[in-house]
Design a protein around this motif. Sequence first.
Motif, PDB file in Angstrom:
ATOM      1  N   PHE A   1       0.301  12.025  -3.279  1.00  0.00           N
ATOM      2  CA  PHE A   1      -1.224  12.333  -3.341  1.00  0.00           C
ATOM      3  C   PHE A   1      -1.955  10.864  -2.561  1.00  0.00           C
ATOM      4  CE2 PHE A   1      -4.859  11.708  -6.655  1.00  0.00           C
ATOM      5  CZ  PHE A   1      -5.675  12.196  -5.714  1.00  0.00           C
ATOM      6  N   MET A   2      -1.510   9.694  -2.939  1.00  0.00           N
ATOM      7  CA  MET A   2      -1.872   8.427  -2.187  1.00  0.00           C
ATOM      8  C   MET A   2      -1.670   8.464  -0.542  1.00  0.00           C
ATOM      9  SD  MET A   2      -4.229   7.017  -3.949  1.00  0.00           S
ATOM     10  CE  MET A   2      -4.642   8.454  -5.092  1.00  0.00           C
TER      11      MET A   2
ATOM     12  N   LYS B   1      -3.291   0.151  -6.006  1.00  0.00           N
ATOM     13  CA  LYS B   1      -3.337  -0.096  -7.398  1.00  0.00           C
ATOM     14  C   LYS B   1      -2.407   0.313  -8.370  1.00  0.00           C
ATOM     15  CE  LYS B   1      -4.304   2.629  -9.784  1.00  0.00           C
ATOM     16  NZ  LYS B   1      -4.014   3.544 -10.003  1.00  0.00           N
TER      17      LYS B   1
ATOM     18  N   TYR C   1     -12.813   2.425  -5.302  1.00  0.00           N
ATOM     19  CA  TYR C   1     -14.170   2.851  -5.685  1.00  0.00           C
ATOM     20  C   TYR C   1     -15.179   1.735  -5.402  1.00  0.00           C
ATOM     21  CZ  TYR C   1     -11.509   6.516  -8.007  1.00  0.00           C
ATOM     22  OH  TYR C   1     -10.772   7.648  -8.215  1.00  0.00           O
TER      23      TYR C   1
ATOM     24  N   TYR D   1     -13.358   5.748 -17.975  1.00  0.00           N
ATOM     25  CA  TYR D   1     -12.697   6.464 -17.099  1.00  0.00           C
ATOM     26  C   TYR D   1     -11.898   7.636 -17.578  1.00  0.00           C
ATOM     27  CZ  TYR D   1     -10.598   7.091 -12.349  1.00  0.00           C
ATOM     28  OH  TYR D   1     -10.073   7.565 -11.247  1.00  0.00           O
TER      29      TYR D   1
ATOM     30  N   GLN E   1      -9.840  11.309 -17.867  1.00  0.00           N
ATOM     31  CA  GLN E   1      -9.312  12.400 -17.195  1.00  0.00           C
ATOM     32  C   GLN E   1      -8.590  13.334 -18.347  1.00  0.00           C
ATOM     33  OE1 GLN E   1      -6.382  10.568 -14.504  1.00  0.00           O
ATOM     34  NE2 GLN E   1      -7.803  10.122 -13.113  1.00  0.00           N
TER      35      GLN E   1
ATOM     36  N   TRP F   1      -5.375  15.269 -17.202  1.00  0.00           N
ATOM     37  CA  TRP F   1      -4.288  15.905 -16.733  1.00  0.00           C
ATOM     38  C   TRP F   1      -2.996  15.987 -17.344  1.00  0.00           C
ATOM     39  CZ3 TRP F   1      -0.216  12.911 -14.633  1.00  0.00           C
ATOM     40  CH2 TRP F   1      -0.558  11.555 -14.402  1.00  0.00           C
TER      41      TRP F   1
ATOM     42  N   ARG G   1       4.440   8.294 -13.826  1.00  0.00           N
ATOM     43  CA  ARG G   1       3.484   7.680 -14.561  1.00  0.00           C
ATOM     44  C   ARG G   1       3.466   7.319 -15.829  1.00  0.00           C
ATOM     45  NH1 ARG G   1      -0.998   7.221 -10.419  1.00  0.00           N
ATOM     46  NH2 ARG G   1      -0.295   8.570  -8.693  1.00  0.00           N
TER      47      ARG G   1
ATOM     48  N   HIS H   1      -9.119   0.477 -12.494  1.00  0.00           N
ATOM     49  CA  HIS H   1     -10.181   0.553 -11.639  1.00  0.00           C
ATOM     50  C   HIS H   1     -11.547   0.138 -12.103  1.00  0.00           C
ATOM     51  CE1 HIS H   1      -8.563   2.720  -8.156  1.00  0.00           C
ATOM     52  NE2 HIS H   1      -7.974   3.633  -8.892  1.00  0.00           N
TER      53      HIS H   1
ATOM     54  N   TYR I   1     -14.907  12.058  -2.361  1.00  0.00           N
ATOM     55  CA  TYR I   1     -13.685  11.111  -2.473  1.00  0.00           C
ATOM     56  C   TYR I   1     -12.930  10.656  -1.455  1.00  0.00           C
ATOM     57  CZ  TYR I   1      -9.058   9.925  -4.601  1.00  0.00           C
ATOM     58  OH  TYR I   1      -7.991   9.478  -5.240  1.00  0.00           O
TER      59      TYR I   1
HETATM   60  C1  SOE Z   1      -3.870   9.508 -11.289  1.00  0.00           C
HETATM   61  O1  SOE Z   1      -4.499   9.109 -12.432  1.00  0.00           O
HETATM   62  C2  SOE Z   1      -5.055   8.998 -10.141  1.00  0.00           C
HETATM   63  O2  SOE Z   1      -4.549   9.585  -9.019  1.00  0.00           O
HETATM   64  C3  SOE Z   1      -4.948   7.644  -9.997  1.00  0.00           C
HETATM   65  O3  SOE Z   1      -3.830   6.954  -9.807  1.00  0.00           O
HETATM   66  C4  SOE Z   1      -5.860   6.913  -9.038  1.00  0.00           C
HETATM   67  O4  SOE Z   1      -6.008   5.641  -8.940  1.00  0.00           O
HETATM   68  C5  SOE Z   1      -7.244   7.558  -9.718  1.00  0.00           C
HETATM   69  O5  SOE Z   1      -8.183   7.025  -8.816  1.00  0.00           O
HETATM   70  C6  SOE Z   1      -7.379   9.194  -9.489  1.00  0.00           C
HETATM   71  O6  SOE Z   1      -6.298   9.373 -10.419  1.00  0.00           O
END
Ligand code: SOE
Length: 415
Positions: free
Chosen positions: A44-45, A134, A163, A192, A194, A196, A207, A224, A364
């Motif tokens: 992903f990153m 990070k 961000y 923050y 999520q 998932w 993770r 973050h 994004y």
């Molecule tokens: C997963 O939670 C993730 O990809 C993080 O690792 C990122 O830093 C975040 O910005 C989006 O979600």
Amino acid sequence: MKKSFFLDFGFSLGPTFDEISILTQRPQNMSKRTLNVGLIGYNFMGKTHSNAWRQAPRFFDLPVDIALHTICGRSAASVEVARQKLGWQFASTNWKDVVSNPEIDIIDIATPNDSHCEIAIEAAKHGKAILCEKPLAVNVAQCEKMVAAVKKAKVPNMVCHNYRRIPAIALAKRMIERGDLGDRIYHYRARYAQDWIADPMFPLVWRLQSKIAGSGTHGDIDAHIIDLGRYLVGEIKDVTALMETFIKERPLLEESGSGLSAKASQKTGKVTVDDAVSWIGRFKNGAIANLEATRFAHGRKNHITIEINGSKGSLAFDFEDMNRLKFYNAADPSDANGFKDILVTEENHPYAGAWWPPGHILGYEHTFVNTFADFITAVAAGKSVHPTFEDGMNTEKVLSAVSASARSREWVRVS
Ligand code: SOE
């Protein structure tokens, strides 16, 4: 080089075929130096970073050009697919070869957290500029070693807290510094959220394993909003916290799966990180911090909300509406006040001028491109840029104090 057809007749009307192909490969200013990047990690990153390296010199007027030199990962087959798809010249399965390659100027670390420290220290020894995802590392001790390494080698460094470079966040920083919120900040409130991993059958990806990730939701996304608090309001003095792991056992990961959309197998394993964290704290300047991070908020995909209240007004931000910043000015006439909705796309807004005309909104991926543009500019000048490794270490100190407080159930000083 081949001789031009026209040169055979003693004059030239244009370039040869070879010259044309060189010109089309290098449409940028020929006098610009090119910095070669080596990216370690391709999930992903890796994808967000590849896109940012490519786009930054296209949209920002940078002092150097960038070449996507080598992408590196453990699986030869997958890294080759990534190389082709993401547009890198070479692929490698050996990060040590990449960080020691004399052709490479910048090392970009987008691997799981437990490998950041070793890769960064090795890259610093080879004099590379370093951009690191990070959290900077899995604990404060590792961060300290990384900071010492980049200081000793005097190499430019930055942590990828993308961000900070959302135009609305950079505008919030400008407004706070200008005094628009007054000379006192009372509150920094950030969430923050999520969802998932809210499904208990979601597998045990890296993770969710403390050995690799260090911590869970805390280091992944609380980091973050801690970073944003430190950026916008100041350093944090002390904290008291609560952390929870709702689902303690999860299916193991199927061999073929990875990332945020991984597949589960029949066997199970222990979750060794937090699922959610809530904490309050005090900034050194007297403001109060109130933060929550969770991956168990059904319906919240990448929900970052921030409110800052000062002596003269308030700011509010919501990442899912990231082109806007809300501002309440307490000095407005009482019969006509309310939150003003600033669409942060004007040419004089931070970063916005490099993109589209007003009202043509960003997303994004632009947060990474803006970040990388600043990093490239800094590297060209031989400098680091915020958030530096030292910032990453200071954020890790807050993470560590919050974890310690959740364990001891007491207030903990950030040291
Ligand atoms: C997963 O939670 C993730 O990809 C993080 O690792 C990122 O830093 C975040 O910005 C989006 O979600």
